[in-house]
Enzyme design. Structure first.
Site, PDB file in Angstrom:
ATOM      1  N   PHE A 107     -12.553  31.665 131.824  1.00 31.15           N
ATOM      2  CA  PHE A 107     -12.213  32.337 133.085  1.00 31.15           C
ATOM      3  C   PHE A 107     -10.695  32.490 133.264  1.00 31.15           C
ATOM      4  O   PHE A 107     -10.159  33.602 133.247  1.00 31.15           O
ATOM      5  CB  PHE A 107     -12.856  31.541 134.237  1.00 31.15           C
ATOM      6  N   ILE A 108      -9.985  31.373 133.414  1.00 31.52           N
ATOM      7  CA  ILE A 108      -8.552  31.486 133.710  1.00 31.52           C
ATOM      8  C   ILE A 108      -7.796  31.941 132.460  1.00 31.52           C
ATOM      9  O   ILE A 108      -6.896  32.777 132.518  1.00 31.52           O
ATOM     10  CB  ILE A 108      -7.978  30.147 134.230  1.00 31.52           C
ATOM     11  N   PHE A 115      -5.455  25.855 127.802  1.00 34.61           N
ATOM     12  CA  PHE A 115      -6.513  25.953 128.816  1.00 34.61           C
ATOM     13  C   PHE A 115      -7.826  25.337 128.331  1.00 34.61           C
ATOM     14  O   PHE A 115      -8.667  24.970 129.153  1.00 34.61           O
ATOM     15  CB  PHE A 115      -6.843  27.432 129.118  1.00 34.61           C
ATOM     16  N   THR A 165      -5.768  20.021 136.538  1.00 37.01           N
ATOM     17  CA  THR A 165      -6.469  20.235 137.804  1.00 37.01           C
ATOM     18  C   THR A 165      -6.013  19.249 138.871  1.00 37.01           C
ATOM     19  O   THR A 165      -5.531  18.154 138.548  1.00 37.01           O
ATOM     20  CB  THR A 165      -7.990  20.061 137.549  1.00 37.01           C
ATOM     21  N   ASP A 166      -6.236  19.619 140.142  1.00 36.74           N
ATOM     22  CA  ASP A 166      -5.946  18.688 141.245  1.00 36.74           C
ATOM     23  C   ASP A 166      -6.991  17.571 141.319  1.00 36.74           C
ATOM     24  O   ASP A 166      -6.792  16.575 142.019  1.00 36.74           O
ATOM     25  CB  ASP A 166      -5.882  19.431 142.588  1.00 36.74           C
ATOM     26  N   GLU A 167      -8.105  17.731 140.586  1.00 35.13           N
ATOM     27  CA  GLU A 167      -9.194  16.742 140.711  1.00 35.13           C
ATOM     28  C   GLU A 167      -8.807  15.374 140.152  1.00 35.13           C
ATOM     29  O   GLU A 167      -9.456  14.374 140.433  1.00 35.13           O
ATOM     30  CB  GLU A 167     -10.468  17.274 140.032  1.00 35.13           C
ATOM     31  N   TYR A 222     -15.527  14.748 134.496  1.00 32.02           N
ATOM     32  CA  TYR A 222     -14.604  15.866 134.242  1.00 32.02           C
ATOM     33  C   TYR A 222     -13.177  15.472 134.630  1.00 32.02           C
ATOM     34  O   TYR A 222     -12.241  15.584 133.831  1.00 32.02           O
ATOM     35  CB  TYR A 222     -15.041  17.110 135.034  1.00 32.02           C
ATOM     36  N   LYS A 232      -9.819  14.976 132.262  1.00 30.31           N
ATOM     37  CA  LYS A 232      -8.583  15.739 132.441  1.00 30.31           C
ATOM     38  C   LYS A 232      -7.413  14.780 132.718  1.00 30.31           C
ATOM     39  O   LYS A 232      -6.297  14.999 132.234  1.00 30.31           O
ATOM     40  CB  LYS A 232      -8.724  16.742 133.592  1.00 30.31           C
ATOM     41  N   LYS A 265     -19.988  28.197 138.883  1.00 28.85           N
ATOM     42  CA  LYS A 265     -19.068  27.660 139.893  1.00 28.85           C
ATOM     43  C   LYS A 265     -19.390  28.293 141.244  1.00 28.85           C
ATOM     44  O   LYS A 265     -19.997  29.364 141.314  1.00 28.85           O
ATOM     45  CB  LYS A 265     -17.615  27.954 139.495  1.00 28.85           C
ATOM     46  N   VAL A 277     -26.259  24.961 148.919  1.00 32.68           N
ATOM     47  CA  VAL A 277     -25.064  24.251 149.394  1.00 32.68           C
ATOM     48  C   VAL A 277     -25.322  22.751 149.257  1.00 32.68           C
ATOM     49  O   VAL A 277     -26.292  22.223 149.796  1.00 32.68           O
ATOM     50  CB  VAL A 277     -24.778  24.636 150.866  1.00 32.68           C
ATOM     51  N   ARG A 282     -24.147  16.427 145.256  1.00 29.84           N
ATOM     52  CA  ARG A 282     -23.641  16.050 143.917  1.00 29.84           C
ATOM     53  C   ARG A 282     -23.302  14.554 143.963  1.00 29.84           C
ATOM     54  O   ARG A 282     -22.634  14.106 144.904  1.00 29.84           O
ATOM     55  CB  ARG A 282     -22.396  16.891 143.651  1.00 29.84           C
TER      56      ARG A 282
HETATM   57  P1  NAD Z   1     -13.788  27.802 131.443  1.00 25.67           P
HETATM   58  O1  NAD Z   1     -14.865  26.782 131.303  1.00 25.67           O
HETATM   59  O2  NAD Z   1     -14.107  29.102 132.093  1.00 25.67           O
HETATM   60  O3  NAD Z   1     -13.181  28.137 130.013  1.00 25.67           O
HETATM   61  C1  NAD Z   1     -12.929  27.156 129.043  1.00 25.67           C
HETATM   62  C2  NAD Z   1     -12.693  27.869 127.720  1.00 25.67           C
HETATM   63  O4  NAD Z   1     -12.376  26.873 126.743  1.00 25.67           O
HETATM   64  C3  NAD Z   1     -13.905  28.637 127.198  1.00 25.67           C
HETATM   65  O5  NAD Z   1     -13.510  29.915 126.754  1.00 25.67           O
HETATM   66  C4  NAD Z   1     -14.404  27.789 126.048  1.00 25.67           C
HETATM   67  O6  NAD Z   1     -15.044  28.536 125.032  1.00 25.67           O
HETATM   68  C5  NAD Z   1     -13.118  27.171 125.564  1.00 25.67           C
HETATM   69  N1  NAD Z   1     -13.322  25.918 124.822  1.00 25.67           N
HETATM   70  C6  NAD Z   1     -14.134  24.863 125.163  1.00 25.67           C
HETATM   71  N2  NAD Z   1     -14.077  23.926 124.210  1.00 25.67           N
HETATM   72  C7  NAD Z   1     -13.203  24.364 123.267  1.00 25.67           C
HETATM   73  C8  NAD Z   1     -12.714  23.821 122.050  1.00 25.67           C
HETATM   74  N3  NAD Z   1     -13.116  22.639 121.598  1.00 25.67           N
HETATM   75  N4  NAD Z   1     -11.812  24.542 121.349  1.00 25.67           N
HETATM   76  C9  NAD Z   1     -11.399  25.753 121.785  1.00 25.67           C
HETATM   77  N5  NAD Z   1     -11.855  26.324 122.908  1.00 25.67           N
HETATM   78  C10 NAD Z   1     -12.736  25.630 123.650  1.00 25.67           C
HETATM   79  O7  NAD Z   1     -12.608  27.052 132.200  1.00 25.67           O
HETATM   80  P2  NAD Z   1     -11.563  27.610 133.254  1.00 25.67           P
HETATM   81  O8  NAD Z   1     -12.156  27.523 134.600  1.00 25.67           O
HETATM   82  O9  NAD Z   1     -11.007  28.885 132.773  1.00 25.67           O
HETATM   83  O10 NAD Z   1     -10.454  26.469 133.155  1.00 25.67           O
HETATM   84  C11 NAD Z   1      -9.413  26.563 132.198  1.00 25.67           C
HETATM   85  C12 NAD Z   1      -8.515  25.346 132.332  1.00 25.67           C
HETATM   86  O11 NAD Z   1      -7.981  25.283 133.656  1.00 25.67           O
HETATM   87  C13 NAD Z   1      -9.240  24.020 132.102  1.00 25.67           C
HETATM   88  O12 NAD Z   1      -8.376  23.169 131.377  1.00 25.67           O
HETATM   89  C14 NAD Z   1      -9.478  23.477 133.506  1.00 25.67           C
HETATM   90  O13 NAD Z   1      -9.508  22.072 133.507  1.00 25.67           O
HETATM   91  C15 NAD Z   1      -8.253  24.016 134.232  1.00 25.67           C
HETATM   92  N6  NAD Z   1      -8.442  24.251 135.675  1.00 25.67           N
HETATM   93  C16 NAD Z   1      -9.489  25.005 136.122  1.00 25.67           C
HETATM   94  C17 NAD Z   1      -9.614  25.253 137.488  1.00 25.67           C
HETATM   95  C18 NAD Z   1     -10.724  26.118 138.024  1.00 25.67           C
HETATM   96  O14 NAD Z   1     -10.859  26.240 139.252  1.00 25.67           O
HETATM   97  N7  NAD Z   1     -11.536  26.752 137.199  1.00 25.67           N
HETATM   98  C19 NAD Z   1      -8.677  24.716 138.391  1.00 25.67           C
HETATM   99  C20 NAD Z   1      -7.614  23.948 137.878  1.00 25.67           C
HETATM  100  C21 NAD Z   1      -7.497  23.728 136.527  1.00 25.67           C
HETATM  101  P1  TYD Z   2     -17.276  24.023 141.902  1.00 22.47           P
HETATM  102  O1  TYD Z   2     -17.098  25.500 141.938  1.00 22.47           O
HETATM  103  O2  TYD Z   2     -18.258  23.441 140.946  1.00 22.47           O
HETATM  104  O3  TYD Z   2     -15.825  23.395 141.702  1.00 22.47           O
HETATM  105  P2  TYD Z   2     -15.329  21.846 141.816  1.00 22.47           P
HETATM  106  O4  TYD Z   2     -16.498  20.944 141.815  1.00 22.47           O
HETATM  107  O5  TYD Z   2     -14.516  21.724 140.591  1.00 22.47           O
HETATM  108  O6  TYD Z   2     -14.537  21.786 143.073  1.00 22.47           O
HETATM  109  O7  TYD Z   2     -17.694  23.541 143.352  1.00 22.47           O
HETATM  110  C1  TYD Z   2     -16.867  23.815 144.485  1.00 22.47           C
HETATM  111  C2  TYD Z   2     -17.486  23.112 145.666  1.00 22.47           C
HETATM  112  O8  TYD Z   2     -18.743  23.735 145.948  1.00 22.47           O
HETATM  113  C3  TYD Z   2     -17.786  21.654 145.414  1.00 22.47           C
HETATM  114  O9  TYD Z   2     -17.545  20.918 146.614  1.00 22.47           O
HETATM  115  C4  TYD Z   2     -19.271  21.628 145.097  1.00 22.47           C
HETATM  116  C5  TYD Z   2     -19.811  22.800 145.903  1.00 22.47           C
HETATM  117  N1  TYD Z   2     -21.000  23.483 145.316  1.00 22.47           N
HETATM  118  C6  TYD Z   2     -22.132  23.706 146.104  1.00 22.47           C
HETATM  119  O10 TYD Z   2     -22.188  23.325 147.288  1.00 22.47           O
HETATM  120  N2  TYD Z   2     -23.196  24.340 145.530  1.00 22.47           N
HETATM  121  C7  TYD Z   2     -23.185  24.760 144.243  1.00 22.47           C
HETATM  122  O11 TYD Z   2     -24.218  25.315 143.764  1.00 22.47           O
HETATM  123  C8  TYD Z   2     -22.011  24.550 143.449  1.00 22.47           C
HETATM  124  C9  TYD Z   2     -21.944  25.001 142.026  1.00 22.47           C
HETATM  125  C10 TYD Z   2     -20.935  23.913 144.030  1.00 22.47           C
END
Ligand code: NAD
Ligand code: TYD
Length: 355
Positions: free
Chosen positions: A14-15, A82, A135-137, A161, A165, A200, A217, A291
């Protein structure tokens, strides 16, 4: 930023894919290493297919020899890391993959980066960057009136997770302090926008609402997240690669705390307007079993990034969330392709026991 060669890991996710598209648009050359797990999707990169500024390599960050050969062949100015297992619910069901990819994978990447960096001429060594995307988590959970996470907030990860991280962040820090590898880490809040896998919250709710399915939810829906539009996250990363101080961490946030239930209701209102036949979509909201260990509140203090590097999020939540809903409606084919096969197995596994 001058034209750079970037080795991006996870650039089909995604990112990462949003970052790669923006990197190519800005004139950089991108070598994109991605294992294409369930979360990786080459369709995200269809608009730059055949573009010589983008080289896709299918492979894993667990493969040190492959990483070393890519570093030698392409001599990148920066590694932007990423690649990760990124979904909290999956980490609860199967934590081992998170330790493997996020901890051992980051270690393998760091080690290959260090060997390469040591071999560089001094002038290249000074400008090389290892940018770790986190991540902020890692900071854990906040009470309703506690101040937002800042860079000095102690790490208290609560999910497998977040713990994986956090471990990767510590390794990155150690490679700076012990070996001098020029690293910078960013810790960002929840992202939303195009190409997010519909496991997500936001894309899952849009997809389910369009299909007339329940909107699950968790718990009482009062958990709070800070939401940032993905393009703003990518912009922050470019800013930090260019001007961030070595060994530092920078928090990135959207200045936009929202309760989950409010987010779902906002999505329903936009969908009522854009797909009137399903209205009111809020009738689909279903409270399901919470969760395990669900963090109550995340909030980010990104003053450091704002005051030191002048970054601010450009997209408001109001405009960003509307754009996102429109993107998912306009890209029904993309969604259709990703919600087949394995996706259905995951939905059964995660939600079957919640209702
Ligand atoms: P994502 O799950 O959409 O994408 C992860 C990518 O990594 C995928 O394309 C996957 O194929 C690849 N990947 C997984 N294992 C691999 C490996 N062993 N070697 C090479 N590639 C591999 O994740 P995202 O949401 O795009 O997040 C990207 C980064 O940003 C992560 O490190 C995540 O912790 C961080 N992040 C995400 C969020 C968010 O809200 N999504 C917020 C803060 C930080
Ligand atoms: P998510 O998108 O999984 O991100 P994160 O857990 O990394 O914050 O979830 C965002 C929030 O939404 C989290 O508090 C869990 C909640 N959630 C639901 O309530 N229902 C759902 O089906 C999912 C996937 C998440």
């Amino acid at each position: 930023m001058d034209r750079k060669v970037l080795l991006v890991t996870g650039g089909a996710g995604f990112i990462g894919s949003n970052f790669v598209l923006e990197g190519v648009r800005r004139g950089h050359k991108v070598v994109n290493l991605d294992a294409l797990t369930y979360a990786g999707n080459l369709d995200n990169l269809a608009s730059i297919e055949g573009n010589p500024a983008h080289l896709f390599v299918r492979g894993s960050i667990l493969d040190g020899a492959l990483i070393s050969s890519l570093l030698t062949a392409h001599q990148p100015d920066a590694i932007v890391h990423f690649a990760a297992e990124s979904h909290v619910d999956r980490s609860i069901v199967g934590p081992a993959a998170f330790v493997q990819t996020n901890v051992t994978g980051t270690f393998t990447l760091l080690d290959a980066a260090l060997q390469h960096w040591r071999s560089l001429p001094v002038i290249k060594r000074d400008t090389f960057r290892f940018h770790h995307v986190s991540t902020d988590e890692v900071y854990g959970s906040l009470g309703p009136h506690e101040p937002a996470f800042h860079e000095e907030t102690p790490y208290r990860p609560n999910s497998p997770y977040a713990a994986s991280k956090a471990a990767s962040d510590h390794l990155v820090r150690a490679y700076f302090h012990t070996y001098g590898l020029p690293v910078v880490t960013t810790n960002c809040s929840n992202n939303y926008g195009p190409y997010q896998f519909p496991e997500k919250l936001i894309p899952l709710m849009i997809h389910n609402a369009v299909e007339g399915k329940a909107l699950p939810v968790y718990g009482d829906g009062q958990n709070v997240r800070d939401w940032l539009y993905v393009a703003d996250h990518c912009d922050a990363i470019f800013t930090v690669i260019e001007r961030g101080r070595l060994g530092e961490t920078y928090n990135i946030g959207g200045l936009n705390e929202q309760k989950n239930l409010d987010v779902v209701n906002i999505l329903c209102t936009i969908l009522d307007e854009l797909c009137a036949q399903g209205a009111p979509h809020s009738r689909l909201i279903t409270f399901v079993k919470d969760r395990p260990g669900h963090d109550r509140r995340y909030a980010i203090d990104c003053t450091k990034l704002q005051s030191e590097l002048g970054w601010v999020p450009k997209e408001s939540f109001r405009s960003g969330i509307r754009k996102t809903v429109e993107w998912y409606l306009e890209n029904a084919k993309w969604v259709e392709k990703v919600v087949s096969g394995q996706y259905r197995d995951w939905i059964g596994e995660n939600y079957g026991s919640r209702t």
